[in-house]
Design a protein around this motif. Structure first.
Motif, PDB file in Angstrom:
ATOM      1  N   PHE A 247       0.829  -1.205   0.000  1.00 53.95           N
ATOM      2  CA  PHE A 247       0.000   0.000   0.000  1.00 53.95           C
ATOM      3  C   PHE A 247       0.866   1.257   0.000  1.00 53.95           C
ATOM      4  N   LYS A 248       0.577   2.142  -0.972  1.00 52.72           N
ATOM      5  CA  LYS A 248       1.338   3.395  -1.042  1.00 52.72           C
ATOM      6  C   LYS A 248       0.459   4.495  -0.471  1.00 52.72           C
ATOM      7  N   ILE A 249       0.819   4.909   0.699  1.00 52.38           N
ATOM      8  CA  ILE A 249      -0.024   5.876   1.391  1.00 52.38           C
ATOM      9  C   ILE A 249      -0.150   7.167   0.579  1.00 52.38           C
ATOM     10  N   GLN A 250       0.867   7.486  -0.194  1.00 53.21           N
ATOM     11  CA  GLN A 250       0.857   8.713  -1.003  1.00 53.21           C
ATOM     12  C   GLN A 250      -0.247   8.681  -2.051  1.00 53.21           C
ATOM     13  N   ASN A 251      -0.649   7.461  -2.475  1.00 55.52           N
ATOM     14  CA  ASN A 251      -1.649   7.363  -3.540  1.00 55.52           C
ATOM     15  C   ASN A 251      -3.080   7.282  -3.015  1.00 55.52           C
ATOM     16  N   SER A 252      -3.224   7.163  -1.727  1.00 55.95           N
ATOM     17  CA  SER A 252      -4.586   6.982  -1.223  1.00 55.95           C
ATOM     18  C   SER A 252      -5.350   8.306  -1.319  1.00 55.95           C
ATOM     19  N   LYS A 253      -6.651   8.169  -1.292  1.00 54.87           N
ATOM     20  CA  LYS A 253      -7.495   9.374  -1.391  1.00 54.87           C
ATOM     21  C   LYS A 253      -7.157  10.363  -0.279  1.00 54.87           C
ATOM     22  N   LEU A 254      -6.705   9.787   0.830  1.00 60.92           N
ATOM     23  CA  LEU A 254      -6.359  10.596   1.995  1.00 60.92           C
ATOM     24  C   LEU A 254      -5.418  11.743   1.626  1.00 60.92           C
ATOM     25  N   ILE A 255      -4.425  11.441   0.807  1.00 59.92           N
ATOM     26  CA  ILE A 255      -3.453  12.491   0.521  1.00 59.92           C
ATOM     27  C   ILE A 255      -3.870  13.324  -0.687  1.00 59.92           C
ATOM     28  N   GLN A 256      -4.646  12.713  -1.601  1.00 57.88           N
ATOM     29  CA  GLN A 256      -5.073  13.488  -2.762  1.00 57.88           C
ATOM     30  C   GLN A 256      -6.053  14.596  -2.364  1.00 57.88           C
ATOM     31  N   ASN A 257      -6.771  14.322  -1.283  1.00 59.03           N
ATOM     32  CA  ASN A 257      -7.719  15.317  -0.827  1.00 59.03           C
ATOM     33  C   ASN A 257      -7.002  16.256   0.147  1.00 59.03           C
ATOM     34  N   SER A 258      -6.756  17.479  -0.306  1.00 53.04           N
ATOM     35  CA  SER A 258      -5.890  18.357   0.480  1.00 53.04           C
ATOM     36  C   SER A 258      -6.511  18.778   1.808  1.00 53.04           C
ATOM     37  N   LYS A 259      -7.799  18.472   1.993  1.00 52.47           N
ATOM     38  CA  LYS A 259      -8.412  18.808   3.281  1.00 52.47           C
ATOM     39  C   LYS A 259      -7.744  18.028   4.411  1.00 52.47           C
ATOM     40  N   PHE A 260      -7.256  16.823   4.083  1.00 54.10           N
ATOM     41  CA  PHE A 260      -6.660  15.983   5.127  1.00 54.10           C
ATOM     42  C   PHE A 260      -5.155  16.125   5.131  1.00 54.10           C
ATOM     43  N   LYS A 261      -4.626  16.399   6.280  1.00 55.88           N
ATOM     44  CA  LYS A 261      -3.172  16.528   6.380  1.00 55.88           C
ATOM     45  C   LYS A 261      -2.585  15.164   6.699  1.00 55.88           C
ATOM     46  N   ILE A 262      -1.802  14.648   5.763  1.00 58.96           N
ATOM     47  CA  ILE A 262      -1.267  13.307   5.939  1.00 58.96           C
ATOM     48  C   ILE A 262      -0.323  13.207   7.136  1.00 58.96           C
ATOM     49  N   GLN A 263       0.274  14.314   7.522  1.00 58.35           N
ATOM     50  CA  GLN A 263       1.182  14.287   8.677  1.00 58.35           C
ATOM     51  C   GLN A 263       0.436  13.981   9.977  1.00 58.35           C
ATOM     52  N   ASN A 264      -0.854  14.250   9.948  1.00 55.52           N
ATOM     53  CA  ASN A 264      -1.581  14.136  11.208  1.00 55.52           C
ATOM     54  C   ASN A 264      -2.458  12.906  11.289  1.00 55.52           C
ATOM     55  N   TYR A 265      -1.913  11.754  10.950  1.00 55.79           N
ATOM     56  CA  TYR A 265      -2.738  10.553  11.076  1.00 55.79           C
ATOM     57  C   TYR A 265      -2.149   9.642  12.155  1.00 55.79           C
ATOM     58  N   LYS A 266      -3.034   8.803  12.677  1.00 54.83           N
ATOM     59  CA  LYS A 266      -2.585   7.818  13.664  1.00 54.83           C
ATOM     60  C   LYS A 266      -2.758   6.431  13.052  1.00 54.83           C
ATOM     61  N   LEU A 267      -1.901   5.531  13.440  1.00 58.21           N
ATOM     62  CA  LEU A 267      -2.011   4.157  12.945  1.00 58.21           C
ATOM     63  C   LEU A 267      -2.511   3.282  14.089  1.00 58.21           C
ATOM     64  N   VAL A 268      -3.574   2.521  13.843  1.00 56.50           N
ATOM     65  CA  VAL A 268      -4.099   1.622  14.875  1.00 56.50           C
ATOM     66  C   VAL A 268      -4.258   0.249  14.244  1.00 56.50           C
ATOM     67  N   ALA A 269      -3.810  -0.788  14.923  1.00 55.65           N
ATOM     68  CA  ALA A 269      -3.960  -2.122  14.336  1.00 55.65           C
ATOM     69  C   ALA A 269      -3.848  -3.230  15.365  1.00 55.65           C
ATOM     70  N   ASN A 270      -4.731  -4.209  15.197  1.00 57.53           N
ATOM     71  CA  ASN A 270      -4.510  -5.508  15.817  1.00 57.53           C
ATOM     72  C   ASN A 270      -3.794  -6.285  14.716  1.00 57.53           C
ATOM     73  N   LEU A 271      -2.474  -6.238  14.764  1.00 52.35           N
ATOM     74  CA  LEU A 271      -1.674  -6.681  13.607  1.00 52.35           C
ATOM     75  C   LEU A 271      -1.685  -8.193  13.429  1.00 52.35           C
TER      76      LEU A 271
ATOM     77  N   LEU B  32       8.848   5.943   6.762  1.00 51.82           N
ATOM     78  CA  LEU B  32       8.168   6.843   5.826  1.00 51.82           C
ATOM     79  C   LEU B  32       8.602   8.291   6.055  1.00 51.82           C
ATOM     80  N   LYS B  33       8.503   9.091   4.982  1.00 51.56           N
ATOM     81  CA  LYS B  33       8.764  10.532   5.151  1.00 51.56           C
ATOM     82  C   LYS B  33       7.675  11.159   6.023  1.00 51.56           C
ATOM     83  N   ASN B  34       6.481  10.580   5.929  1.00 52.35           N
ATOM     84  CA  ASN B  34       5.355  11.092   6.710  1.00 52.35           C
ATOM     85  C   ASN B  34       4.838   9.994   7.650  1.00 52.35           C
ATOM     86  N   PRO B  35       5.609   9.682   8.690  1.00 52.28           N
ATOM     87  CA  PRO B  35       5.167   8.624   9.601  1.00 52.28           C
ATOM     88  C   PRO B  35       3.922   9.053  10.383  1.00 52.28           C
ATOM     89  N   PRO B  36       3.194   8.098  10.926  1.00 50.10           N
ATOM     90  CA  PRO B  36       2.023   8.476  11.736  1.00 50.10           C
ATOM     91  C   PRO B  36       2.466   9.236  12.987  1.00 50.10           C
TER      92      PRO B  36
END
Ligand code: SAM
Length: 285
Positions: free
Chosen positions: A93-117, A132-136
């Protein structure tokens, strides 16, 4: 909203679903979620954790490899409109390509990662997101208890160190501690999952820290990899072979840093590795 578990879990994909509501709440509390937060969830499964997260935050991006789980997730969580389900392998998964980053309303720098891995991808996932350059902003993860204890070793007290007790680091612990502060929040019994795994788990919190100044990251990891190339062998031999330096040069370097050449890589703290890497960096002032 009821979460259904009709799907037969696939062992190979690490599908041990959380069934303990108290633990789900604890994970969410640990993430200290706010209404403005964007959460990337890895492996949402049937959505037990996703549902709780989505109730609080602005947006959940849920990346799930198993298409059956994605279908179940859509059905189970159809009333929640702030979830984007992506059917993909998180390692590709390339986080840069997700809708999250294409939509400038969302700041990719400000995300949290949550997982039951899923246990089989613990190390590559942690490395991927820390590098990543933009880690959670932070990662709240459920991982195997033993792995958690290796990543966050309790530093031995002075008296224990005198008796030769070492932190028992491994390469993942060095990488995580290089990039982040990490701690174990609590342990989880294997009974909290369906199907029940063989071992207990832990909730850990990883918070990326400011990058070390003046550290050549490539050289740092070259030295660490050389040091751990044969973890049960002496550090001096591993470093001499891996870095193509003479045994004398390596012995001198180690002794200057108060490290005995006979020590093993697992006994070094993160600062020891940083000092070694800085002393071996010819271009550094
Ligand atoms: N979050 C759910 C829960 O807590 O009940 C499920 C967690 S289960 C331990 C791990 C989930 O990760 C499964 O749904 C599995 O299909 C998914 N998964 C496995 N490998 C994956 C990968 N490479 N990328 C994304 N998801 C993956």
């Amino acid at each position: 909203m009821r979460i259904k578990h009709k799907i037969k879990p696939i062992k190979r994909l690490g599908q041990n679903l959380l069934i303990d509501k108290q633990i789900i709440k604890k994970v969410v509390r640990t993430a200290n979620l706010q209404s403005k937060d964007i959460v990337l969830e890895i492996g949402p499964g049937t959505g037990a954790l996703t549902q709780e997260i989505a109730k609080t935050v602005k947006k959940v991006i849920a990346v799930e490899k198993d298409p059956r789980m994605c279908e179940a997730l859509k059905e189970n969580l159809k009333e929640l409109k702030n979830i984007e389900i992506i059917n993909q392998d998180i390692l590709k998964f390339k986080i840069q390509n997700s809708k999250l980053i294409q939509n400038s309303k969302f700041k990719i720098q400000n995300y949290k990662l949550v997982a039951n891995l899923p246990f089989y991808i613990t190390a590559p996932v942690i490395r991927k997101f820390l590098e990543l350059k933009n880690p959670p902003k932070e990662m709240i993860l459920i991982i195997q208890k033993e792995v958690a204890q290796r990543i966050c070793p309790r530093p031995p007290k002075l008296e224990e160190r005198r008796r030769g007790k070492s932190p028992k680091m491994n390469i993942l612990a060095v990488s995580v501690q290089f990039y982040a502060n990490v701690k174990i929040i609590s342990y989880i019994s294997k009974k909290s999952f369906y199907p029940q795994p063989k071992v207990d788990s832990a909730i850990i919190k990883i918070v990326p820290k400011k990058k070390y100044k003046n550290v050549d990251i490539d050289l740092f990891f070259k030295i660490v990899k050389a040091g751990f190339s044969h973890p049960r062998k002496q550090l001096a031999n591993n470093l001499a072979n891996g870095l193509k330096l003479s045994k004398k040069e390596i012995n001198d370097l180690l002794l200057k840093n108060n490290i005995q050449p006979t020590q093993r890589a697992e006994t070094l703290f993160i600062n020891n590795w940083i000092k070694l890497s800085n002393m071996l960096n010819p271009v550094r002032d």
